[in-house]
Design a protein around this motif. Structure first.
Motif, PDB file in Angstrom:
ATOM      1  N   LYS A 159      -3.337 -50.354 -44.873  1.00 51.95           N
ATOM      2  CA  LYS A 159      -4.121 -51.490 -44.347  1.00 51.95           C
ATOM      3  C   LYS A 159      -3.647 -52.820 -44.927  1.00 51.95           C
ATOM      4  N   GLU A 163      -7.887 -58.297 -45.143  1.00 47.34           N
ATOM      5  CA  GLU A 163      -8.548 -58.604 -43.876  1.00 47.34           C
ATOM      6  C   GLU A 163      -9.956 -58.027 -43.888  1.00 47.34           C
ATOM      7  N   GLU A 199      -3.116 -46.247 -49.335  1.00 44.30           N
ATOM      8  CA  GLU A 199      -4.175 -45.544 -50.063  1.00 44.30           C
ATOM      9  C   GLU A 199      -4.169 -44.068 -49.683  1.00 44.30           C
ATOM     10  N   ALA A 200      -4.502 -43.202 -50.623  1.00 43.91           N
ATOM     11  CA  ALA A 200      -4.670 -41.792 -50.277  1.00 43.91           C
ATOM     12  C   ALA A 200      -5.745 -41.697 -49.199  1.00 43.91           C
ATOM     13  N   PHE A 201      -5.474 -40.933 -48.132  1.00 47.44           N
ATOM     14  CA  PHE A 201      -6.476 -40.783 -47.078  1.00 47.44           C
ATOM     15  C   PHE A 201      -7.602 -39.890 -47.571  1.00 47.44           C
ATOM     16  N   LEU A 202      -8.832 -40.385 -47.495  1.00 45.91           N
ATOM     17  CA  LEU A 202      -9.999 -39.625 -47.954  1.00 45.91           C
ATOM     18  C   LEU A 202     -10.525 -38.809 -46.780  1.00 45.91           C
ATOM     19  N   GLU A 206     -18.077 -40.209 -44.441  1.00 48.40           N
ATOM     20  CA  GLU A 206     -18.051 -41.647 -44.735  1.00 48.40           C
ATOM     21  C   GLU A 206     -19.469 -42.224 -44.727  1.00 48.40           C
ATOM     22  N   GLY A 240     -12.226 -47.830 -37.585  1.00 44.91           N
ATOM     23  CA  GLY A 240     -11.359 -49.001 -37.606  1.00 44.91           C
ATOM     24  C   GLY A 240     -11.581 -49.895 -36.396  1.00 44.91           C
ATOM     25  N   LYS A 244     -14.704 -49.853 -33.798  1.00 44.81           N
ATOM     26  CA  LYS A 244     -15.690 -50.937 -33.923  1.00 44.81           C
ATOM     27  C   LYS A 244     -15.742 -51.800 -32.668  1.00 44.81           C
ATOM     28  N   ARG A 293     -16.257 -43.196 -49.146  1.00 45.13           N
ATOM     29  CA  ARG A 293     -15.884 -41.982 -48.440  1.00 45.13           C
ATOM     30  C   ARG A 293     -15.692 -40.871 -49.476  1.00 45.13           C
ATOM     31  N   MET A 303     -14.275 -47.577 -51.028  1.00 45.06           N
ATOM     32  CA  MET A 303     -13.141 -48.124 -50.254  1.00 45.06           C
ATOM     33  C   MET A 303     -13.118 -49.640 -50.369  1.00 45.06           C
TER      34      MET A 303
HETATM   35  N1  LIG Z   1      -8.488 -44.389 -47.944  1.00 42.61           N
HETATM   36  C1  LIG Z   1      -9.087 -44.135 -46.776  1.00 42.61           C
HETATM   37  N2  LIG Z   1      -9.276 -42.853 -46.369  1.00 42.61           N
HETATM   38  C2  LIG Z   1      -9.869 -42.571 -45.187  1.00 42.61           C
HETATM   39  N3  LIG Z   1     -10.298 -43.498 -44.333  1.00 42.61           N
HETATM   40  C3  LIG Z   1     -10.146 -44.800 -44.687  1.00 42.61           C
HETATM   41  C4  LIG Z   1      -9.536 -45.184 -45.920  1.00 42.61           C
HETATM   42  N4  LIG Z   1      -9.535 -46.534 -45.974  1.00 42.61           N
HETATM   43  C5  LIG Z   1     -10.107 -46.960 -44.840  1.00 42.61           C
HETATM   44  N5  LIG Z   1     -10.473 -45.923 -44.044  1.00 42.61           N
HETATM   45  C6  LIG Z   1     -11.106 -45.981 -42.717  1.00 42.61           C
HETATM   46  O1  LIG Z   1     -10.887 -47.274 -42.167  1.00 42.61           O
HETATM   47  C7  LIG Z   1     -12.119 -47.958 -42.021  1.00 42.61           C
HETATM   48  C8  LIG Z   1     -11.944 -49.438 -42.318  1.00 42.61           C
HETATM   49  O2  LIG Z   1     -11.467 -49.595 -43.641  1.00 42.61           O
HETATM   50  P1  LIG Z   1     -12.120 -50.581 -44.686  1.00 42.61           P
HETATM   51  O3  LIG Z   1     -11.301 -50.534 -45.908  1.00 42.61           O
HETATM   52  O4  LIG Z   1     -13.569 -50.295 -44.835  1.00 42.61           O
HETATM   53  O5  LIG Z   1     -11.868 -51.998 -44.015  1.00 42.61           O
HETATM   54  P2  LIG Z   1     -12.742 -52.971 -43.078  1.00 42.61           P
HETATM   55  O6  LIG Z   1     -14.108 -52.385 -42.953  1.00 42.61           O
HETATM   56  O7  LIG Z   1     -12.679 -54.268 -43.774  1.00 42.61           O
HETATM   57  O8  LIG Z   1     -12.016 -53.016 -41.797  1.00 42.61           O
HETATM   58  C9  LIG Z   1     -13.065 -47.264 -42.964  1.00 42.61           C
HETATM   59  O9  LIG Z   1     -14.406 -47.454 -42.562  1.00 42.61           O
HETATM   60  C10 LIG Z   1     -12.604 -45.822 -42.869  1.00 42.61           C
HETATM   61  O10 LIG Z   1     -13.098 -45.167 -41.719  1.00 42.61           O
END
Ligand SMILES: Nc1ncnc2c1ncn2[C@@H]1O[C@H](COP(=O)(O)OP(=O)(O)O)[C@@H](O)[C@H]1O
Ligand SMILES: [Mg+2]
Length: 348
Positions: A159, A163, A199-202, A206, A240, A244, A293, A303
């Protein structure tokens, strides 16, 4: 005499006219379909005004190039800050910094906290230093660093570092294939012109946790869970940009949220503890929404923090702070007043 509150905001350019305000060309230079994703709708700022008007005199302070002059022309006792800004990693800090300099009190976090939380990578560094759980990560600053990512475990979430509102966070940012990692990082580096967080995917559930007030009266509102069952077949479990702003439409609404989240006692406690610890170490004030998450072992990982949480007034829309407030029995108006009350108590 009633207190006067200035509502400092950025309103989506096409909606300013609805408020009887003119566009301000100098601030409308950003390009890209998601450029104004973070800005408020006319309906949102009007709902905030309606809520505040029951107790206070109010005035809109649209945060464009004339903001400082507007403030001088119409002095206020407190600013209700919801300014997202437009350019750069300090866009949320500019107005609070100006208010600090002029000695005008305002709701919410200070410029440092706003800037830190906007930079998800820096925020994670602070969280990690203080032992608040957050997923393993690295930060890529340029294309040469992108080429050296080979050791990073997959799947990874990629990401833009600074942002909001899921700008630059698409379904395809969940990278499962080694060959796709460096190209995806390079694409984001070029498009968003800022460091990229890998980032490691979690893989787990959530949640988002709304936090209201300041210690010792800081409280957690009922936890919201994000559901991924309704996303199109084949989509990654990612809340994402598409989820949204594209896939969830008024005609075909997705069932994205459950509040209160069905969590057992220990999980609820762990989520609340992580959210409160995150707010403490990042010196959050008055209100915040913390996104978490679960990792592969089921442990909550922070996160990101949203110290200017979205507050769309229509309960059918995707703002989790109002949903959590409603689950706690608070109306929208009461929720706005709790934020002001927290600020006033803090300011003495
Ligand atoms: N490390 C992660 N592992 C799994 N899903 C993630 C991770 N980082 C972000 N996401 C997914 O992406 C979405 C948006 O990321 P986030 O960091 O909350 O940014 P923002 O809400 O500002 O767009 C999260 O709500 C989640 O669903
Ligand atoms: Mg988020």
């Amino acid at each position: 005499m009633r207190m006067k509150i200035g509502i400092a905001c950025n309103v989506k350019p096409l909606e300013l006219a609805e408020l009887g305000m003119e566009e301000d060309p100098p601030s409308i230079t950003a390009a890209g379909e998601d450029a104004y994703a973070e800005w408020d709708t006319a309906a949102t700022v009007r709902a905030v005004e309606r809520a505040l008007a029951s107790r206070y005199d109010t005035v809109f302070l649209v945060a464009n190039s004339g903001f400082a002059e507007k403030l001088d022309r119409a002095p206020v006792d407190l600013v209700f800050n919801m300014v997202e800004g437009l350019h750069g990693a300090f866009r949320e800090s500019l107005v609070p910094a100006l208010l600090e300099e002029r000695g005008v009190p305002y709701t919410g976090s200070d410029p440092l906290t706003l800037a830190l939380c906007l930079d998800k990578a820096r925020a994670k560094e602070v969280l990690a230093f203080h032992g608040v759980p957050t997923a393993p990560f690295c930060v890529v600053h340029d294309e040469a660093e992108a080429a050296a990512l080979n050791g990073f475990g997959l799947p990874a979430m990629v990401k833009p570092a600074a942002e909001g509102s899921s700008k630059g966070i698409f379904d395809a940012n969940c990278v499962r294939d080694r060959a796709a990692l460096a190209p995806k990082v390079r694409e984001l580096l070029r498009q968003y012109r800022q460091p990229v967080l890998v980032e490691a995917f979690l893989p787990g559930r959530e949640f988002t946790v709304a936090v209201l007030g300041n210690p010792p009266d800081r409280r957690v509102l009922p936890i919201v869970e994000i559901n991924f069952n309704d996303l199109p077949p084949g989509a990654n479990p990612v809340y994402g940009y598409e989820a949204k702003w594209v896939w969830d439409t008024p005609e075909k609404p997705l069932n994205l949220f459950t509040c209160p989240a069905p969590v057992d006692g220990p999980l609820c406690e762990a989520l609340e503890r992580a959210a409160l610890d995150a707010c403490r170490v990042l010196r959050v004030r008055d209100w915040c929404r913390v996104d978490l998450r679960l990792d592969e072992r089921g442990a909550p990982q922070v996160m990101e923090l949203n110290p200017l949480p979205g507050i769309l007034p229509d309960p059918r829309e995707n703002s989790c702070f109002p949903k959590a407030a409603a689950a706690a029995g608070l109306t929208y108006e009461e929720m706005i007043h709790r934020v002001v009350d927290a600020a006033l108590a803090r300011l003495g």
